[in-house]
Design a protein around this motif. Sequence first.
Motif, PDB file in Angstrom:
ATOM      1  N   THR A 130      60.147  32.288  66.537  1.00  0.00           N
ATOM      2  CA  THR A 130      60.959  32.557  65.191  1.00  0.00           C
ATOM      3  C   THR A 130      60.936  31.265  64.057  1.00  0.00           C
ATOM      4  O   THR A 130      61.638  30.940  63.765  1.00  0.00           O
ATOM      5  CB  THR A 130      61.733  33.794  65.606  1.00  0.00           C
ATOM      6  OG1 THR A 130      60.135  34.724  65.754  1.00  0.00           O
ATOM      7  CG2 THR A 130      62.054  34.158  63.541  1.00  0.00           C
ATOM      8  N   LEU A 133      59.518  28.875  64.231  1.00  0.00           N
ATOM      9  CA  LEU A 133      59.590  28.846  62.420  1.00  0.00           C
ATOM     10  C   LEU A 133      59.784  28.624  61.477  1.00  0.00           C
ATOM     11  O   LEU A 133      59.774  28.041  61.319  1.00  0.00           O
ATOM     12  CB  LEU A 133      57.908  30.102  62.543  1.00  0.00           C
ATOM     13  CG  LEU A 133      56.717  29.728  63.278  1.00  0.00           C
ATOM     14  CD1 LEU A 133      56.165  31.425  63.686  1.00  0.00           C
ATOM     15  CD2 LEU A 133      55.920  29.204  63.432  1.00  0.00           C
ATOM     16  N   GLY A 134      61.181  29.036  61.465  1.00  0.00           N
ATOM     17  CA  GLY A 134      62.677  28.742  60.629  1.00  0.00           C
ATOM     18  C   GLY A 134      62.578  27.272  60.183  1.00  0.00           C
ATOM     19  O   GLY A 134      62.785  27.637  59.578  1.00  0.00           O
ATOM     20  N   ARG A 137      59.283  25.948  58.578  1.00  0.00           N
ATOM     21  CA  ARG A 137      59.591  26.253  57.682  1.00  0.00           C
ATOM     22  C   ARG A 137      60.844  25.561  56.407  1.00  0.00           C
ATOM     23  O   ARG A 137      60.465  25.286  54.915  1.00  0.00           O
ATOM     24  CB  ARG A 137      60.071  27.797  56.885  1.00  0.00           C
ATOM     25  CG  ARG A 137      60.358  28.294  55.783  1.00  0.00           C
ATOM     26  CD  ARG A 137      59.898  29.643  55.325  1.00  0.00           C
ATOM     27  NE  ARG A 137      60.944  29.980  55.562  1.00  0.00           N
ATOM     28  CZ  ARG A 137      61.854  31.146  55.865  1.00  0.00           C
ATOM     29  NH1 ARG A 137      61.820  30.998  54.737  1.00  0.00           N
ATOM     30  NH2 ARG A 137      62.891  31.968  56.028  1.00  0.00           N
ATOM     31  N   ARG A 138      61.744  25.378  57.013  1.00  0.00           N
ATOM     32  CA  ARG A 138      62.694  23.760  56.094  1.00  0.00           C
ATOM     33  C   ARG A 138      62.209  22.538  56.452  1.00  0.00           C
ATOM     34  O   ARG A 138      62.612  22.221  55.054  1.00  0.00           O
ATOM     35  CB  ARG A 138      64.356  23.883  57.052  1.00  0.00           C
ATOM     36  CG  ARG A 138      65.063  25.735  57.264  1.00  0.00           C
ATOM     37  CD  ARG A 138      65.957  25.603  57.733  1.00  0.00           C
ATOM     38  NE  ARG A 138      66.474  25.240  59.308  1.00  0.00           N
ATOM     39  CZ  ARG A 138      66.062  26.286  59.989  1.00  0.00           C
ATOM     40  NH1 ARG A 138      65.925  27.256  59.325  1.00  0.00           N
ATOM     41  NH2 ARG A 138      66.152  25.942  61.046  1.00  0.00           N
ATOM     42  N   SER A 244      57.144  37.063  59.721  1.00  0.00           N
ATOM     43  CA  SER A 244      58.253  37.183  58.434  1.00  0.00           C
ATOM     44  C   SER A 244      57.958  35.475  57.817  1.00  0.00           C
ATOM     45  O   SER A 244      57.920  35.138  57.137  1.00  0.00           O
ATOM     46  CB  SER A 244      59.684  37.715  58.180  1.00  0.00           C
ATOM     47  OG  SER A 244      60.095  37.490  57.071  1.00  0.00           O
ATOM     48  N   GLU A 245      58.687  35.334  59.362  1.00  0.00           N
ATOM     49  CA  GLU A 245      58.550  33.735  58.921  1.00  0.00           C
ATOM     50  C   GLU A 245      57.314  33.204  58.974  1.00  0.00           C
ATOM     51  O   GLU A 245      56.694  32.105  57.515  1.00  0.00           O
ATOM     52  CB  GLU A 245      58.860  33.086  60.571  1.00  0.00           C
ATOM     53  CG  GLU A 245      60.794  32.542  60.667  1.00  0.00           C
ATOM     54  CD  GLU A 245      62.119  32.951  59.706  1.00  0.00           C
ATOM     55  OE1 GLU A 245      61.036  31.109  58.689  1.00  0.00           O
ATOM     56  OE2 GLU A 245      62.204  33.543  59.539  1.00  0.00           O
ATOM     57  N   ALA A 248      56.422  33.695  55.437  1.00  0.00           N
ATOM     58  CA  ALA A 248      56.975  32.278  54.023  1.00  0.00           C
ATOM     59  C   ALA A 248      56.532  30.943  54.305  1.00  0.00           C
ATOM     60  O   ALA A 248      56.033  30.583  53.277  1.00  0.00           O
ATOM     61  CB  ALA A 248      58.223  32.404  54.786  1.00  0.00           C
TER      62      ALA A 248
END
Length: 506
Positions: A130, A133-134, A137-138, A244-245, A248
Amino acid sequence: MRLRSLLAIPDLRLELVTGHGELDRTIRWVVTTDLKDPGRYLSGGELVLSGLVWRARPADTEIFVRALTKARVSALAAWDAEAATIPADLIEACRHHGLPLFRVPEDVAFASVTEQVMRRLSTARAADLTAVLGRHRRLVAGATEGAGLGPLLDLVGRDLGMRCWVLAPPGRLVAGSHDLPDALSPADLVRAFLTAPRLPAPLPGQDLSILPVARDTTSRVADWFLVCEGDWTEWSAERRALTSELTAIVAIERARSDDRLSAGSRLAQELVRLVVADAATTEILPRLELAGLDAAAVIAVAASAEHAPRPDELCHLLREILPTGSAVGLLDDEAVALVPAAGPDHDLAGEIRQALLVLAPGLTDGGLAVGVAKATTAEGLRGAVKEARHARALAAGGTDPVRVVGPGELATHALLLASVPDDARTLFRDRVLGPLRAYDEAHRADLIRTLETFLQVSGSWSRCADQMHLHVNSVRYRIQRIEELTGRDLARLEDRVDLFLALRLR
């Protein structure tokens, strides 16, 4: 997960026998074995569980411990149920080779140890992934172009053993960590996504869950969605955070996909408006060329939705299903597309109908109407767009979730009916069929269905009777009653035409 964490699991009550200085070693996996030399089945980082069945004499201990050490396992957890102890030679061998050794209580099953450790390993991996992936995502959000979804889904599949797929309506596979299982078709997944009462949702009969990508901003029939292995209702908080990540990131990639199409969309919008405004062919031709369309063979398409999807979403939906190179624009609430013709026998209307039928379960609030014109050249584009819009208006009069009217249907009475104002259509239909409808409601006589069947078989008494499973005399009686109630003679062509058209206006 580190070895010292084993001592903190209350249900296991493991006791460290030797290796107090090695408790920062990490556990990657759990393996149970009773082979004397299990080295070829180990790859490093395992917690090995053993009931010591392999130990026939003290000399066997050296072989076993040396094999574990050579394979770089993290630790050994053992108990000899028959002797109710851990042999001293095993303790000495583990101390000599620097291998941590845990004693497993007699009343704790190895299966319980495996379950507890693997659950914590999965949770830790999900949390780590997670975070990965966060960060991704950024990175994706700040970059000009994303790296694509494939590598991310591969990462999830490899590190967590959870295969994932991203699909777009009406069933296009955007990305996936593996091929879809043979038992699952994209159409099945789309149907499950569109009909689920709530999302996320487990897929009935399959160990899969479906998650929306942009449910708060996009109609479900136009949204991408994520399919992941496992029952969503049984996932840990960490795994839910992971997905959820992931959703997104998929949402960002979907937005990027829309952005990449924006320049082409502006060109398509301008091209459609020029065609509708009857601009000169010399003005239209350069834009056709920029859009990649052959000026010698173009098909016009018009589409509308009563409620969902919204007009802009309908444009995206058309881009999903139309051939590559199509130009899609928006005229008020109507999407208009110019599509490259694949040849004189190109059944574009059939292709569109087949593609959109997958979405039918999600079109419960009005549905889609699509009109398709025949292929034309650049000089005939304005007329072709008019023809497509007339066909769309004709399709809008239907009741099915997906209504597509092609060029073959525009050379019939249907085109004339579509051009009649709604109040005139309703007045004509009610005046002709009103007495029959009232009689059917009062007597359950089925006169309207009898009339429709009679006209379909060109007035054949016997064929009508066969199709309705009636005696011929019953059909004759019903037709006589129809003529009395409507004041029309079914032996006269003009009266048959009136009744036929009224039926078509229902």
